[in-house]
Design an enzyme around this catalytic site. Sequence first.
Site, short mmCIF file in Angstrom:
data_model
loop_
_atom_site.label_atom_id
_atom_site.label_comp_id
_atom_site.label_asym_id
_atom_site.label_seq_id
_atom_site.Cartn_x
_atom_site.Cartn_y
_atom_site.Cartn_z
N CYS A 37 -28.38 6.32 -5.74
CA CYS A 37 -29.04 5.21 -6.15
C CYS A 37 -28.14 4.36 -6.93
CB CYS A 37 -30.08 5.70 -7.32
SG CYS A 37 -29.70 6.97 -8.59
N SER A 38 -28.16 3.91 -8.14
CA SER A 38 -27.29 2.87 -8.67
C SER A 38 -26.75 3.23 -10.01
CB SER A 38 -28.43 1.66 -8.86
OG SER A 38 -29.41 2.07 -9.39
N CYS A 82 -22.46 5.50 -6.68
CA CYS A 82 -23.73 6.40 -7.07
C CYS A 82 -24.19 6.63 -5.80
CB CYS A 82 -24.57 5.68 -7.99
SG CYS A 82 -26.07 6.54 -8.05
#
Lengths: 214, 112
Positions: free
Chosen positions: A116-117, A113
């Site tokens: 972000c996460s 990603c």
Amino acid sequence: MSTEHTHHDHSPITAPENPPSYYEIMETAIRELLLEKKLIGAGEIRRQIELLDSRTPAVGAKIVARAWLDSDFRKRLLADGTSACEEMGITFYDSTQLIVVENTDTVHNLLVCTLCSCYPRPVLGLPPDWYKLKPYRSRAVKEPRALLAEFGTIIPENVEIHVSDSTAMVRYLVLPQRPRGTDNFNEEQLAALVTRDSMIGVVRANQPSNGEPQ
Amino acid sequence: MMHSQDNLTRLPNDIGGAESEHFERVDRALEPWEKRCHALADVLDYHKIINTEEKRRGTEALGSELIAELSYYERWVAAFANILFTKGILVPSELAIKMSEVEARFAAERTS
């Protein structure tokens, strides 16, 4: 985290040794204000923590093992990851769509990603720290082969690397290749070979020799 | 080193392909408050108060300096506060008062 347990006899459950940080105080204050305003319900945070704790890579490993054993299930999983998992009773509490990408002799998949996460939390739990940090996120899309080599995963030049970049709504899961020498393994024995990192695509599934079939 | 033109063309979260330091396979267990923060994010999403993309943009809106300084969940909780202010769900003064109360309560629990 602290190793000091000798300087006081206070209960460690109600009295943490270190004062809470500014941000922990802010988290508690926001949560309590939202509860007071009845925007969230009592017990919702606790129930969500229980749900988060129930989602571990073991869930994903079971999906992979079933796909290795049941070719009809595998087809359904690759066609629509979300509904195939739901037929196993796995709920997508975060309303994300799951796309399962399959490793073959000619394609190796890697998940990231970059923004972000985002991570397939319903089937793998929470991501490891390295997945959320800049070196992995920036390099996975630029030099995946070199990054994989740092995990000890050498991908031959004739194998394509497909990198899937997750979003808030769309998450991916890698279906690793079934290791050789596992023809007589049952679902549980196969699942034991499937690690979290193999479902992110940074390593292969374990070989039976180092995967301890039970 | 980030140049101003890079900041114009890329927001702080947009780091795919960027120059990066050496990769290390770091991991650790979450602290209890971090897990509560994660659960809070999910519950805020369930109630359509803050969704995942709003949360991501909220952390990005902190700016590259704060992003670099704060830990992962510190960024989240700071973003929650700002988004809740923007939406008129909380006002800064009531959060400040509640934080003082919580801090005093935690201190009392530690010394009791």
